[in-house]
Structure formats: structure tokens, C-alpha cells
Design a protein around this motif. Structure first.
Motif, mmCIF file in Angstrom:
data_model
loop_
_atom_site.group_PDB
_atom_site.id
_atom_site.type_symbol
_atom_site.label_atom_id
_atom_site.label_comp_id
_atom_site.label_asym_id
_atom_site.label_seq_id
_atom_site.Cartn_x
_atom_site.Cartn_y
_atom_site.Cartn_z
ATOM 1 N N ASP A 110 0.817 -1.214 0.000
ATOM 2 C CA ASP A 110 0.000 0.000 0.000
ATOM 3 C C ASP A 110 0.852 1.265 0.000
ATOM 4 O O ASP A 110 0.312 2.371 0.115
ATOM 5 C CB ASP A 110 -0.953 0.016 1.191
ATOM 6 N N ALA A 112 2.762 4.052 -1.895
ATOM 7 C CA ALA A 112 2.838 4.647 -3.228
ATOM 8 C C ALA A 112 4.224 5.185 -3.510
ATOM 9 O O ALA A 112 4.694 5.123 -4.651
ATOM 10 C CB ALA A 112 1.823 5.778 -3.368
ATOM 11 N N ALA A 156 0.695 3.302 -8.827
ATOM 12 C CA ALA A 156 0.110 4.417 -8.090
ATOM 13 C C ALA A 156 0.162 5.696 -8.927
ATOM 14 O O ALA A 156 -0.797 6.477 -8.968
ATOM 15 C CB ALA A 156 0.850 4.618 -6.773
ATOM 16 N N LEU A 179 -2.519 11.119 -4.155
ATOM 17 C CA LEU A 179 -2.175 9.744 -3.791
ATOM 18 C C LEU A 179 -2.842 9.351 -2.473
ATOM 19 O O LEU A 179 -3.429 8.260 -2.361
ATOM 20 C CB LEU A 179 -0.660 9.592 -3.666
ATOM 21 N N TRP A 184 -3.495 5.562 -0.860
ATOM 22 C CA TRP A 184 -2.105 5.128 -0.765
ATOM 23 C C TRP A 184 -1.425 5.740 0.455
ATOM 24 O O TRP A 184 -1.815 6.812 0.933
ATOM 25 C CB TRP A 184 -1.330 5.532 -2.018
#
Length: 322
Positions: A110, A112, A156, A179, A184
Motif C-alpha cells: 500500500d 505509493a 500508483a 495519492l 495510498w
């Protein structure tokens, strides 16, 4: 080596040469995006083995646009990357950074992006360089945003559409904000990432950069109203409202401008105390506080410029300070 690097620059001279030399031994591939340099930047990048992308200068250039075009050049390759490092051409990459950052980025699905520790290489050459160094010095851990030197997961980057090419300042903040809103996580790790060479020696350079910062406050704040809230409030209050009160207040009482000056001094004093609490030497804290207090004036000029451009549908052209 499995990480590709996008470097961006404009008339960076020998700083770009040193930057490329620091990246070449670590990267799988380098792309250098040039924003209309008139020095030997393009030739130097080609000699260092980088693929060169020249921006179409008939369109206003921005760092965001340069990073996007460098990313696109990488993705057009037969074996595109899934992780990309962005680096400004006035920065020297630390040895081992790509391996450290890549390992951390790939360890958590998870994440980014990962950024690291950045310092000013000639910190004490000027008070402005010192202020850059303080700006870069941030603790490790989960973060809201970071400067443009960052390692990004390709999936991402593509999910949020990359950088917004119309944002002329704080484009990294704006990118990071999207993001986070997409779910993220962003991380700063303790490892050294880069040395930065601001080479800011003149008050005029500092003033122009502070104008550009104000433009970023306003533009990113307009796109994301929950971001840069305090920065915008301080700009309007200290950079515009208080000077107006001081000027028109003299019509009613000479005490009004004195009171306003007292409020500026209070702001300076609180800033000095805060910098000392963060560990800055007293003399440096006092000097930095002077410029941080003054910065509200160029900040508000930049904010006004953004809103004038927005209301008149004018192009968002970069405010150069180098």
C-alpha cells in the motif's frame, strides 16, 4: 539494478554533470528531461548515457510536466519499469539509495512512494541555503507530502494520472495529496537520499522563490481546499490585511501602525522560539525568523498572481528564481 531514474533540469551546468554521475552506477536506465537549457545540459546528459527528452517550449514548462514526460519516455520502452525514481538535476543521489528505497517500497503493497533524507550540500554559504537545509530536515515515518525527489510505484502514479502539469509550484504536494486521497500511503525513511545544491546567494532569488511558494499555496489550495489552509491564512493576514490596516489606521490614530508593527514583532519572536525549540542555534534562528516573517509579503503577491491568472484564464507560467 532494477530502478529507472527521471532527472529534470534547466541550465544546471556542472551540478547536472555531478547529478548524472551519482545516478549512473545505481540506475538501470536514466532519462533526462530538459526545459529549454541554453548551456551544455543536453550534451552532458547524452554523454553520461541518459536518454534526453526536450520539452516543447511553445508550451509553458513546469517541473510537473517535465516529470510526466520523463515518466512517459520510460513507459514507452520495451521493458517499462514498475518503480521510478524522480530526481532534480541540482541534486546528488546518495550511494545505495535506490536499493534501500526499492526494498522498502516493495515490502509494503500500500506504499505509493518512498522518500529519504535530503540535506543542503553548502549549508552555510548563505542564510538562504541554511533555510533550505531546515526545510529538508524532516523525521522519518509516514508523511502527508514530500519534495519532488521521490521513488514512486508506477501503478500508483498511473492511478492518479501523474503530476498536474499546470501546477507551477508545490506540484509535489498536489501529487502526494491525490495519492493519499486515493488510499495510498507515503513514507520517509531514515536513509540518506540526496544532497541538494540550492546556490541561493541573493535576496532577489529568495524573494522570487517565496512568490512562487505563495502561488503554490493558492493553486494547490484551490484544487484541494483542505490543504495549505494555515499558509494561505497567514499570507492574507500578514501579507495584505495588516499592511492595509496600518496604512488606513493612521487616519484615525498613530497608534494603529505601531500596534501592527508589534504584531509583526510578536510573529517574529514566536518563530524564533519555535526554531530554537527545533534545535537551531540562536543566531541562525533569529536570522531565519526575519525572512520567514518577511516571506508573507512575496507569498501574498504569488497568491494574488495565481487568482488573477485563474480568473482571467491566463496560462500558469513558472516563476523562475535561479
Amino acid at each position: 539494478m532494477s530502478v529507472d531514474v527521471v532527472l529534470i533540469g534547466r541550465n544546471e551546468g556542472q551540478k547536472l554533470v555531478r547529478s548524472l554521475a551519482s545516478v549512473a552506477p545505481q540506475a538501470r536506465r536514466m532519462v533526462y528531461v530538459d526545459s529549454g537549457s541554453t548551456d551544455q545540459s543536453v550534451a552532458n546528459a547524452e554523454q553520461a548515457g541518459a536518454t534526453v527528452v526536450r520539452l516543447d517550449m511553445s508550451v509553458p514548462f513546469t517541473a510537473a510536466r517535465a516529470r510526466n514526460e520523463g515518466f512517459a519516455a520510460l513507459m514507452a520502452q520495451d521493458d517499462p519499469p514498475d518503480v521510478v525514481q524522480f530526481l532534480d538535476g541540482d541534486c546528488i543521489m546518495a550511494d545505495g539509495w535506490l536499493d534501500e528505497a526499492e526494498a522498502r517500497l516493495r515490502s509494503e503493497d500500500d506504499l505509493a512512494l518512498v522518500t529519504g533524507q535530503q540535506r543542503e550540500m553548502r549549508r552555510d554559504a548563505s542564510v538562504f541555503n541554511q533555510m533550505f537545509d531546515v526545510e529538508w530536515s524532516r523525521p522519518a515515518g509516514q508523511i502527508l507530502t514530500c519534495p519532488g525527489n521521490m521513488m514512486v510505484r508506477v501503478s500508483a502514479f498511473e492511478e492518479v494520472g501523474g503530476f498536474n502539469p499546470t501546477v507551477i509550484a508545490a506540484e509535489d504536494d498536489e501529487f502526494c495529496t491525490r495519492l493519499r486521497k486515493a488510499g495510498w500511503r507515503l513514507l520517509r525513511i531514515a536513509e540518506p537520499m540526496a544532497g541538494h545544491d540550492a546556490n541561493m546567494m541573493r535576496f532577489s532569488q529568495w524573494w522570487k522563490r517565496a512568490e512562487r511558494t505563495g502561488h503554490g499555496f493558492a493553486q494547490v489550495g484551490h484544487l484541494h481546499p483542505d490543504y495549505f489552509v494555515r499558509e494561505r491564512q497567514r499570507g492574507w493576514v500578514y501579507g495584505l490585511m495588516m499592511p492595509i490596516v496600518a496604512v488606513f489606521g493612521t487616519l484615525s490614530s498613530p497608534a494603529v501602525p505601531v500596534l501592527v508593527l508589534g504584531l509583526y514583532f510578536l510573529s517574529y519572536w514566536k518563530t524564533t522560539k519555535g526554531l530554537i525549540a527545533e534545535g537551531l542555534p540562536v543566531q541562525e534562528a533569529r536570522a531565519h525568523a526575519v525572512y520567514l516573517t518577511l516571506s508573507k509579503f512575496p507569498n501574498v503577491i504569488g497568491m494574488i498572481r495565481y487568482h488573477w491568472r485563474r480568473l482571467n484564464n491566463a496560462q500558469m507560467r513558472i516563476i523562475e528564481y535561479k
